[in-house]
Design an enzyme around this catalytic site. Sequence first.
Site, PDB file in Angstrom:
ATOM      1  N   GLY A   1       0.886  -0.815  -0.305  1.00  0.00           N
ATOM      2  CA  GLY A   1       0.905   0.429  -0.230  1.00  0.00           C
ATOM      3  C   GLY A   1       0.673   1.451  -0.149  1.00  0.00           C
ATOM      4  O   GLY A   1       2.101   1.201   0.235  1.00  0.00           O
TER       5      GLY A   1
ATOM      6  N   GLN B   1       3.316   9.348   1.059  1.00  0.00           N
ATOM      7  CA  GLN B   1       5.057   9.704   1.071  1.00  0.00           C
ATOM      8  C   GLN B   1       5.734  10.381  -0.114  1.00  0.00           C
ATOM      9  O   GLN B   1       6.407   9.108  -0.360  1.00  0.00           O
ATOM     10  CB  GLN B   1       4.854   7.535   1.428  1.00  0.00           C
ATOM     11  CG  GLN B   1       3.849   7.670   2.345  1.00  0.00           C
ATOM     12  CD  GLN B   1       3.787   5.706   2.463  1.00  0.00           C
ATOM     13  OE1 GLN B   1       2.853   5.244   1.905  1.00  0.00           O
ATOM     14  NE2 GLN B   1       4.087   4.613   3.182  1.00  0.00           N
TER      15      GLN B   1
ATOM     16  N   CYS C   1       5.890   0.242   8.146  1.00  0.00           N
ATOM     17  CA  CYS C   1       4.842   1.148   6.857  1.00  0.00           C
ATOM     18  C   CYS C   1       6.784   1.729   6.302  1.00  0.00           C
ATOM     19  O   CYS C   1       7.248   1.529   6.366  1.00  0.00           O
ATOM     20  CB  CYS C   1       4.674   2.056   7.426  1.00  0.00           C
ATOM     21  SG  CYS C   1       4.645   3.613   6.453  1.00  0.00           S
ATOM     22  N   LEU C   2       6.375   1.377   4.671  1.00  0.00           N
ATOM     23  CA  LEU C   2       7.669   2.609   3.494  1.00  0.00           C
ATOM     24  C   LEU C   2       8.215   3.387   4.214  1.00  0.00           C
ATOM     25  O   LEU C   2       9.382   3.529   3.735  1.00  0.00           O
ATOM     26  CB  LEU C   2       6.942   2.199   2.406  1.00  0.00           C
ATOM     27  CG  LEU C   2       6.156   0.682   1.965  1.00  0.00           C
ATOM     28  CD1 LEU C   2       6.271   1.539   0.235  1.00  0.00           C
ATOM     29  CD2 LEU C   2       7.924   0.036   1.840  1.00  0.00           C
TER      30      LEU C   2
ATOM     31  N   HIS D   1      -4.506   2.479   6.774  1.00  0.00           N
ATOM     32  CA  HIS D   1      -3.995   2.597   7.652  1.00  0.00           C
ATOM     33  C   HIS D   1      -2.859   3.767   6.310  1.00  0.00           C
ATOM     34  O   HIS D   1      -2.599   4.743   6.743  1.00  0.00           O
ATOM     35  CB  HIS D   1      -2.135   1.342   7.284  1.00  0.00           C
ATOM     36  CG  HIS D   1      -1.075   1.639   6.889  1.00  0.00           C
ATOM     37  ND1 HIS D   1       0.299   1.216   8.751  1.00  0.00           N
ATOM     38  CD2 HIS D   1      -0.250   2.202   6.522  1.00  0.00           C
ATOM     39  CE1 HIS D   1       1.319   1.709   7.923  1.00  0.00           C
ATOM     40  NE2 HIS D   1       0.922   2.943   6.327  1.00  0.00           N
ATOM     41  N   GLU D   2      -3.483   3.156   4.958  1.00  0.00           N
ATOM     42  CA  GLU D   2      -3.171   4.372   4.391  1.00  0.00           C
ATOM     43  C   GLU D   2      -4.554   5.594   4.330  1.00  0.00           C
ATOM     44  O   GLU D   2      -3.311   6.873   3.907  1.00  0.00           O
ATOM     45  CB  GLU D   2      -2.824   3.345   3.110  1.00  0.00           C
ATOM     46  CG  GLU D   2      -2.515   2.459   2.366  1.00  0.00           C
ATOM     47  CD  GLU D   2      -0.592   2.400   2.700  1.00  0.00           C
ATOM     48  OE1 GLU D   2      -0.268   3.650   2.556  1.00  0.00           O
ATOM     49  OE2 GLU D   2      -0.222   1.718   3.215  1.00  0.00           O
TER      50      GLU D   2
ATOM     51  N   HIS E   1      -2.330   8.427   6.232  1.00  0.00           N
ATOM     52  CA  HIS E   1      -1.158   8.792   6.143  1.00  0.00           C
ATOM     53  C   HIS E   1      -1.881   9.872   4.815  1.00  0.00           C
ATOM     54  O   HIS E   1      -1.362  11.040   5.613  1.00  0.00           O
ATOM     55  CB  HIS E   1      -0.768   7.532   4.886  1.00  0.00           C
ATOM     56  CG  HIS E   1       0.550   7.049   5.519  1.00  0.00           C
ATOM     57  ND1 HIS E   1       1.674   7.662   6.173  1.00  0.00           N
ATOM     58  CD2 HIS E   1       0.174   5.831   5.140  1.00  0.00           C
ATOM     59  CE1 HIS E   1       2.688   6.298   6.097  1.00  0.00           C
ATOM     60  NE2 HIS E   1       1.571   4.797   5.635  1.00  0.00           N
TER      61      HIS E   1
HETATM   62 NI    NI Z   1       2.760   3.535   5.457  1.00  0.00          NI
END
Ligand code: NI
Length: 185
Positions: free
Chosen positions: A46, A51, A95-96, A137-138, A141
């Site tokens: 995701g 991000q 998370c990236l 989660h996204e 963000h």
């Molecule tokens: Ni994340």
Amino acid sequence: MAILPIYLDGTEPLRKKAKPVKELDMNTIALIKDMFDTMHAADGIGLAANQVGVLKRIIVVDISSLEDTKDIKPFALINPEVISKAGKCTMEEGCLSIPSVRAEVVRPDKITVKYRDSNFNEQQIVADGILARVILHEIDHLDGVLFTDYVPKSKLKEYKELLEKIKNGDIEIKYPVVTNQRVLL
Ligand code: NI
């Protein structure tokens, strides 16, 4: 194909609220494509526009690499909005933007989400399990919230050094990133 650098914890866009997308113009179409490329290059499941440093309410999801959800095709959600939620479940998240940090987070188990698809058509999806998890989660963000915000300080202590390194750009990552100090390509 364009792989964009991913903003890491400590950078501004991750703490900003993204703005709704009003129309699907060429820039937005290109952004969505780049977001898919960027997520795939980093082996993510995701990614939110924040991000990649863009404050638009867009997320992309691809959980087809996971055995249980291999039939769910990758998809983009524009202006996603949770309209109902039920239950609770605990799952480990990563998370990236916070590489190598993993911790359990409690979130609703089942959600209904309204969004516009990549053709800007209105859609509604009922999701549970990992799909609900990734979407929630996204969406966080897009509101400037990170999963570590839910993790107790006592647990985050384990990651104190690593989190400092991420914030200081003192790390090596296999995908291009932007840290609060510099861009690492
Ligand atoms: Ni994340």
